[in-house]
Design a protein around this motif. Sequence first.
Motif, mmCIF file in Angstrom:
data_model
loop_
_atom_site.group_PDB
_atom_site.id
_atom_site.type_symbol
_atom_site.label_atom_id
_atom_site.label_comp_id
_atom_site.label_asym_id
_atom_site.label_seq_id
_atom_site.Cartn_x
_atom_site.Cartn_y
_atom_site.Cartn_z
ATOM 1 N N ARG A 295 25.445 -23.222 -19.824
ATOM 2 C CA ARG A 295 24.978 -23.400 -18.438
ATOM 3 C C ARG A 295 24.715 -22.052 -17.771
ATOM 4 O O ARG A 295 23.718 -21.856 -17.087
ATOM 5 C CB ARG A 295 26.024 -24.145 -17.626
ATOM 6 N N ASN A 344 20.152 -26.364 -10.010
ATOM 7 C CA ASN A 344 21.620 -26.330 -9.908
ATOM 8 C C ASN A 344 22.233 -25.431 -10.948
ATOM 9 O O ASN A 344 23.398 -25.563 -11.257
ATOM 10 C CB ASN A 344 22.255 -27.714 -10.141
ATOM 11 N N GLY A 390 20.179 -30.096 -14.432
ATOM 12 C CA GLY A 390 19.453 -28.827 -14.372
ATOM 13 C C GLY A 390 19.366 -28.118 -15.711
ATOM 14 O O GLY A 390 18.271 -27.716 -16.129
ATOM 15 N N PRO A 391 20.499 -27.988 -16.409
ATOM 16 C CA PRO A 391 20.422 -27.283 -17.703
ATOM 17 C C PRO A 391 19.736 -28.119 -18.791
ATOM 18 O O PRO A 391 19.685 -27.712 -19.951
ATOM 19 C CB PRO A 391 21.893 -27.034 -18.074
ATOM 20 N N GLN A 431 21.292 -44.260 -15.269
ATOM 21 C CA GLN A 431 20.960 -43.094 -16.089
ATOM 22 C C GLN A 431 21.130 -43.494 -17.546
ATOM 23 O O GLN A 431 22.142 -44.099 -17.911
ATOM 24 C CB GLN A 431 21.890 -41.921 -15.722
ATOM 25 N N LYS A 502 33.393 -43.647 -16.568
ATOM 26 C CA LYS A 502 33.818 -42.398 -15.914
ATOM 27 C C LYS A 502 34.652 -42.763 -14.701
ATOM 28 O O LYS A 502 34.121 -43.460 -13.838
ATOM 29 C CB LYS A 502 32.587 -41.602 -15.480
ATOM 30 N N THR A 506 33.026 -38.392 -18.701
ATOM 31 C CA THR A 506 32.017 -38.020 -17.708
ATOM 32 C C THR A 506 30.715 -38.679 -18.156
ATOM 33 O O THR A 506 30.663 -39.268 -19.232
ATOM 34 C CB THR A 506 31.829 -36.490 -17.643
ATOM 35 N N VAL A 507 29.681 -38.542 -17.342
ATOM 36 C CA VAL A 507 28.405 -39.141 -17.726
ATOM 37 C C VAL A 507 27.825 -38.362 -18.904
ATOM 38 O O VAL A 507 27.506 -38.918 -19.953
ATOM 39 C CB VAL A 507 27.408 -39.144 -16.540
ATOM 40 N N GLU A 508 27.706 -37.069 -18.715
ATOM 41 C CA GLU A 508 27.183 -36.218 -19.791
ATOM 42 C C GLU A 508 28.301 -35.955 -20.801
ATOM 43 O O GLU A 508 29.477 -36.067 -20.486
ATOM 44 C CB GLU A 508 26.699 -34.878 -19.212
HETATM 45 P P1 XMP Z 1 28.996 -35.807 -15.159
HETATM 46 O O1 XMP Z 1 28.709 -35.457 -16.572
HETATM 47 O O2 XMP Z 1 29.638 -34.695 -14.400
HETATM 48 O O3 XMP Z 1 27.584 -36.054 -14.490
HETATM 49 O O4 XMP Z 1 29.757 -37.090 -15.028
HETATM 50 C C1 XMP Z 1 27.374 -36.604 -13.215
HETATM 51 C C2 XMP Z 1 25.907 -36.463 -12.874
HETATM 52 O O5 XMP Z 1 25.572 -35.069 -12.741
HETATM 53 C C3 XMP Z 1 24.570 -34.694 -13.691
HETATM 54 N N1 XMP Z 1 24.933 -33.366 -14.217
HETATM 55 C C4 XMP Z 1 24.341 -32.225 -13.847
HETATM 56 N N2 XMP Z 1 23.322 -31.997 -13.004
HETATM 57 N N3 XMP Z 1 23.486 -29.687 -13.432
HETATM 58 C C5 XMP Z 1 22.894 -30.738 -12.820
HETATM 59 O O6 XMP Z 1 21.934 -30.524 -12.084
HETATM 60 C C6 XMP Z 1 24.510 -29.824 -14.308
HETATM 61 O O7 XMP Z 1 25.025 -28.860 -14.862
HETATM 62 C C7 XMP Z 1 24.957 -31.171 -14.518
HETATM 63 N N4 XMP Z 1 25.951 -31.710 -15.281
HETATM 64 C C8 XMP Z 1 25.901 -33.052 -15.075
HETATM 65 C C9 XMP Z 1 24.598 -35.769 -14.761
HETATM 66 O O8 XMP Z 1 23.359 -35.884 -15.423
HETATM 67 C C10 XMP Z 1 24.977 -36.992 -13.948
HETATM 68 O O9 XMP Z 1 23.838 -37.539 -13.313
#
Ligand code: XMP
Length: 510
Positions: A295, A344, A390-391, A431, A502, A506-508
């Motif tokens: 990132r 981001n 973003g990444p 998503q 989650k 997490t989502v990702e």
């Molecule tokens: P997680 O994985 O944290 O994701 O449960 C929640 C939401 O955030 C998005 N996501 C990101 N968006 N930069 C972003 O702009 C990031 O580094 C990033 N990491 C997670 C993810 O796709 C989901 O919608």
Amino acid sequence: MDKILVLDFGGQYNQLIARRVRANQVYAEILPYNKISTQEIKDKGYKGIIFTGGPNSVYDEKSPHFNPDILDAGIPILGICYGDQLMAYMAKGEITSAENSSEYGKTILFTEKNVLFEDVAEKSICWMSHTDFIKQAPEGFRIIAHTEKCPCAAMCDESRKLYGVQFHPEVTHTEFGSEILRNFIFKVCECKQDWKMSDFVETSVNKYKEELAGKKVLLALSGGVDSSVAAVLLNKAIGDRLVCVFVDHGLLRKDEGDFVEKTFGHGFGINLIRVNAQERFLSKLEGVTEPEKKRKIIGEEFIRVFEEEAKKLGKIDVLVQGTIYPDVIESGKGDSAVIKSHHNVGGLPSVISFEQIVEPLRDLFKDEVREVGTQLGIPHELVWRQPFPGPGLAVRVIGEITKEKLDMLREADAIFREEVINNGLEQSTNQYFAVITNTRSVGVMGDARTYGYTVVLRAVTTDDFMTAEWTRIPFEVLGEASRRITNEVKGITRVVYDITSKPPATVEWE
Ligand code: XMP
């Protein structure tokens, strides 16, 4: 055009109030309580005023106040929470704070007949969040609602069209909140429904035409909803003086880079510079396996590329940011300028200097931004695009990022998305995407042994992405996606579906 003034006393729901008013096709604007006088309010011709809540106590020396002459300005007022207490204070009522008088959360509200409570049940649920309360309604006011603990949960002075509610009608937890706001807007203020999102477009275009006259403006376009809407809006206002830089870091989904170029560069005729920096990002990411490091590298590199391009353009006067209202809340900065980092993933470029930062969508919620996008003629698939980090795909390639893994992931992801859409499931999941793991396993194809990567399919259902439930995609759809991926994408021999919510996941994946 009829408009309502939301006079901000520091409450956390001020934007939400404005949005609720606008949802009724009546324009609402927010102004801090100390930036306008009664005379200016009169001159601007507001049909009604809403005093917002706020964290203070009216008797505190430092608490925000307003000149009491506003109560006699002949303009209807609705005070909410602190705004209600302030109105009572200005009209010489008595506010107090007693032990055990606090109410937080869902509370039963008993109402009496009154124009504000037309179509509201005599007993309903409201959302409270207060410690102080009005002990004695001011002279000329009558109490029109109470709760178990709060003797004056609403009051009014019908002759002056002054109304106050201790609870929050703007939050969805208040059962009849929408009716109460509508009664105020239409029955008390007698507003006409004459505001549309297209008016926002027109007003903004005119505003920026004037404000940015003769200036050179730069925007980092990611192809995401917010930066896209900001770009098209500004392009409408200042045409070619807006330069959009689109950094293609090679971590986009299948065909996405070309789509952005085609839509904005050719379709909207935006002055667009596409920077093909795929190789550059890949080489920086070589050998990196740690997600946070990925990132950071992407964020930093993004800024470097953006800076290099900006420098080539000479002096830039203004930078546009696609900040939307939830970004402002998240940053907790309220009034102060909030910098949404591009994608981001990084910060603001430090080498280029700007005179000014413009955030045209700063007051809007995501659904309002989408509506503006639709008004501007941005294609549906872009306006309703699912969130994309973003990444980019970097957080969906586990382990080292290689071109080979990225290409496999792009294909698998495109197939999964296609299956979801073709089976009409797009609306039932928020998503959905593929992840390529670092795990390889044995398979068999034809008579030969294979040894390929495992791909994970993930789909989640969520309101706010803070918590999420895994989406129940029908087995047949998953089966078809798996069959197609293993057949069509060389190098992938196994497909699994992620059934974790989650939290705890997490989502990702990274
Ligand atoms: P997680 O994985 O944290 O994701 O449960 C929640 C939401 O955030 C998005 N996501 C990101 N968006 N930069 C972003 O702009 C990031 O580094 C990033 N990491 C997670 C993810 O796709 C989901 O919608």
